[in-house]
Structure formats: C-alpha cells, structure tokens
Design an enzyme around this catalytic site. Structure first.
Site, short mmCIF file in Angstrom:
data_model
loop_
_atom_site.label_atom_id
_atom_site.label_comp_id
_atom_site.label_asym_id
_atom_site.label_seq_id
_atom_site.Cartn_x
_atom_site.Cartn_y
_atom_site.Cartn_z
N GLY A 192 74.97 133.33 -35.11
CA GLY A 192 76.17 134.15 -35.10
C GLY A 192 77.41 133.36 -35.45
CD GLU A 210 76.76 131.40 -23.70
OE1 GLU A 210 76.55 130.18 -23.62
OE2 GLU A 210 77.52 131.91 -24.55
NE ARG A 255 70.13 136.93 -25.94
CZ ARG A 255 70.98 135.92 -26.09
NH1 ARG A 255 72.12 135.92 -25.40
NH2 ARG A 255 70.72 134.93 -26.92
#
Length: 438
Positions: free
Chosen positions: A97, A316, A347
């Site tokens: 990213g 994250e 996710r």
C-alpha cells in the site's frame, strides 16, 4: 508480477511457556517514508537499520526505476540514497500500500510516463481517492486502480484538495510526503468519517518536520481535518530506523498466550508507531508489561481476559488482538475497524472465517468483531496473501495442535525469515525446563 507458493506450514505448538529475547528488524512504515523523503531531498543521506522486506524492496526498486541512486553500505540494512532527476519507467507495487499510494505523487514530478501495476490481489485495493486528488492538483493520470499510468511533466502545481480519507490514512500521507516539491505545496482537507490509523499521519508529519519541511496540522492550531505542507527544500537527513513494533506484537503475544516472557530490545521511549499500543492492550488483557532501559518485556498471565476496545487508530494490530481474544477466558469486542475490509484482504471476514473454521465463535459486526472463546481444534489457516493473517495463525498455533498455515512466506512482505525467528524463539524456550500449563 510475483506468484506466491500456497504450501502449508505446520505452526509449532508451544510445549513450554515461551521465554526469549527477540530482536526485530526496522519499521516498514518508517523505512518507506524515509526512502521517499531521501529521494526528494537536497542531498544524499544514509538510512541505518532500514527494513529489507518485500514491501521495502519494492519501494527501493521503484525509486531506482525513477532515477534515484540507492546503494547498500556495510550490510543490506544501511542504505545510501542519492537524489537525481526523476524519469519515467514501470513500477511494480506488489501488495505494498505504501508503494501504490506514496509513489504516484513522486511519479507526477517525473520527466516521463510511469506505469504502475501490482499483484492480482492489489488490483482491488482502492486508489481512486489519491489518484483523483492528484488530478485535482494538476497531474495527468489514466486509470483509477491498478494498473494505472501517471504522465509526469517534471513538476506539479499542487494547491488545495478535498478528499475522503476514511478508507486509509495513506491517502493523506501519500500527498503530504511529496508536497514540498509541488509548486504551491499542498493543503489536504478531509471530508468524511474519522480518518483511521492517525498515528501513521503523525509519523509522516514528524518525519517531514525532521526534514525541515513546514507542516500545519489540526493538532498545531491549523484548520480542522486539514494538513498543509509549504513548498520548499527537503533537507537530507541521516536516519536510524526504529524496530518494527507492529511486527513485534506477534512475539509479545506469544508470551501472553503461553504464560511466558518475551523481551524486545530497543523499544523506543517515544514513537509514532501504532504498534506501541500493544503495551496497553496486553495490560488490559492481564499481562505484565514493563520497561527496563531500552528493553520491553511482556510476561503472560495464567489466563488472558477478554477485551472491549476501539482499534480504529491501530487497526493493523487487529489480527494479533483477534488471535489473543480467541484464546482468552471471556468475550472480546473489537470496534472501529470497518476500514480493514479494504486492506490486503477483507481482514474482518478473513479473521472470522479462519477462527470459526477451527471451532471458534466469531461474529462480524458493522465495524468490527465479537469473539467468544471456544475450544479450538486443528485445521488449515488461510493467509489470503496477508502477512498479518499469517502471523495471527502462528499465535493460535502456539496453543492449538495441528494448525497448518497456508503460504507462511507471505510474511516476507514486512518480516523476512519470520519462520526462523519463530522457531528460534521456541527453541530458546525449550531450554528453560518450564512446562506448559495451558
């Protein structure tokens, strides 16, 4: 573009409390920001302790393609960066990213056409926000997602642009990092729900200021939800890169789930890295967390407790926290992370599916996950070509026999040699003579 192996890795179960000291390589987020700033600087600079991983190597290769001189010195983790005239070329973003969102503004400054592409999974990642912003600042761009083309004109007007950065803080950071080289600098105004992962924008701002760039932010009295970078030189700065604290979380989690003790050296006293939040998270789940000089040590409890937490700023860490929650003694609610549906994979769906496939009890909510502990059994844990999904599976495997992780090699995105580090940690623990009681 790279094709990955889908071989299965037998996640080792801890036969004793994990007791080890684990030294981690440099931060990916800091390394890739430092590379961009060094490439645009007014002279050569040296980065010491830089991470060498797939993501950072993709950034290095991309900058070399655009005309930046980057050489290793005294080992792969010391990089000497020599700025040069930016030119056209072809950039492979892989799944990074930071490459697909930080490099297009640099490419707009190049004296030629830059073609961007990446892994197949990357072609679904949202990029229209930053590409449309660059168009508004004067860039000539074809495409709204990978593959796309930036026709660099040697300079970019810059100016004011309004974006919705609720999907990723990288949209803001990507514009700010190169903005001092724009004719008018840039003013980025966010119009939307709360920007996720704000510590990453703080990291960008701090590093810009260290490079002598003038930055106005909401936190320093500027306009709400607005960041302003003034045009001007980027000072060459020699940097020492901090260890990657987000990568460290899996190893600290190993102590937490096995009633063990893991120490990570060189933990910074002050940092903008989101991974630093793991200290408070583990404390809330019952672990003992302490600093001794530059070392951070986590000692796991007899039983982890569940947690109700908003992870919006540190999304994250969600795979690590979800793995911990699946092994806790009470329910957990992870909130504020709807934006994770746009990461390397969805996710939230991936974590729910993989834990449930092992007998778990995970429910997706509008903005997160509810995890109720259950007796887990062995099975295949899919990684979805997502490094943090793979390490989450390894954490679960410490307590559950028979976990096989698909494509553990995807961890090379940010932590090459993860399997060896994990095995070394466990082999150190085996020599303590302590027995597992979980």
């Amino acid at each position: 573009m790279e094709t990955v192996s889908l071989s299965l890795w037998n996640a080792p179960r801890a036969e004793a409390p994990v007791v080890a000291t684990v030294a981690l390589p440099g931060s990916k987020s800091i390394t890739n920001r430092a590379l961009i700033l060094a490439a645009l600087a007014d002279g050569p600079s040296t980065l010491t302790g830089a991470l060498r991983s797939r993501d950072t190597d993709l950034m290095i290769d991309a900058l070399r393609t655009l005309g930046i001189g980057i050489e290793t010195a005294g080992g792969d983790t010391t990089l000497r960066v020599a700025p040069g005239p930016l030119r056209g070329g072809a950039v492979d973003c892989g799944l990074a990213g930071t490459v697909m969102r930080f490099l297009p503004p640099v490419a707009a400054l190049a004296g030629g056409t830059v073609d961007f592409d990446g892994d197949e999974q990357a072609r679904t990642r949202p990029l229209d926000t930053i590409l449309n912003a660059l168009r508004g600042l004067g860039a000539d761009i074809d495409g709204d997602s990978l593959p796309f083309t930036v026709r660099g004109a040697g300079s970019l007007r810059g100016g004011r642009v309004t974006i919705d950065a609720s999907g990723s803080s990288q949209f803001v950071s990507g514009l700010l990092l190169s903005a001092a080289a724009f004719d008018e600098g840039v003013t980025v105004h966010h119009d939307g729900t709360t920007v996720p992962s704000m510590p990453h924008i703080d990291m960008t701002v701090e590093m810009l200021r260290e490079s002598g760039v003038e930055v106005s932010t909401p936190a320093t009295g500027g306009e709400a939800d607005t960041w302003r970078v003034s045009p001007g030189p980027v000072r060459a700065v020699d940097r020492v890169i901090e260890p990657d604290l987000s990568n460290a979380t899996a190893f600290l989690a190993a102590a937490a789930v096995t009633c063990g003790e893991v120490t990570v050296p060189l933990w910074p006293a002050e940092t903008t890295q989101p991974g630093d939040a793991i200290r408070e998270i583990l404390l809330a789940m019952g672990a003992d967390v302490r600093r001794d000089g530059a070392n951070l040590t986590v000692r796991g409890p007899q039983q982890l407790t569940g947690i109700d937490i908003d992870l919006h700023d540190v999304g994250e860490l969600t795979p690590t926290v979800a793995a911990l929650a699946a092994l806790a003694d009470g329910p957990s609610h992870l909130r504020g992370i709807a934006h994770l549906r746009g990461h390397e994979t969805d996710r939230l769906a991936a974590l729910a599916h993989e834990i449930n496939s092992l007998g778990g009890n995970v429910t997706e909510t509008e903005d997160g996950l509810t995890i109720v502990p259950a007796d887990l059994h062995g099975g295949t844990w899919r990684s979805y070509a997502d490094h943090r999904m793979a390490t989450a599976g390894a954490i679960v495997g410490l307590r559950v026999d028979g976990i096989e992780i698909e494509d553990i090699g995807t961890t090379a995105k940010t932590l090459p040699g993860f399997e060896n580090l994990w095995a070394t940690m466990l082999s150190a623990s085996a020599g303590t003579g302590r027995k597992a009681s979980f």
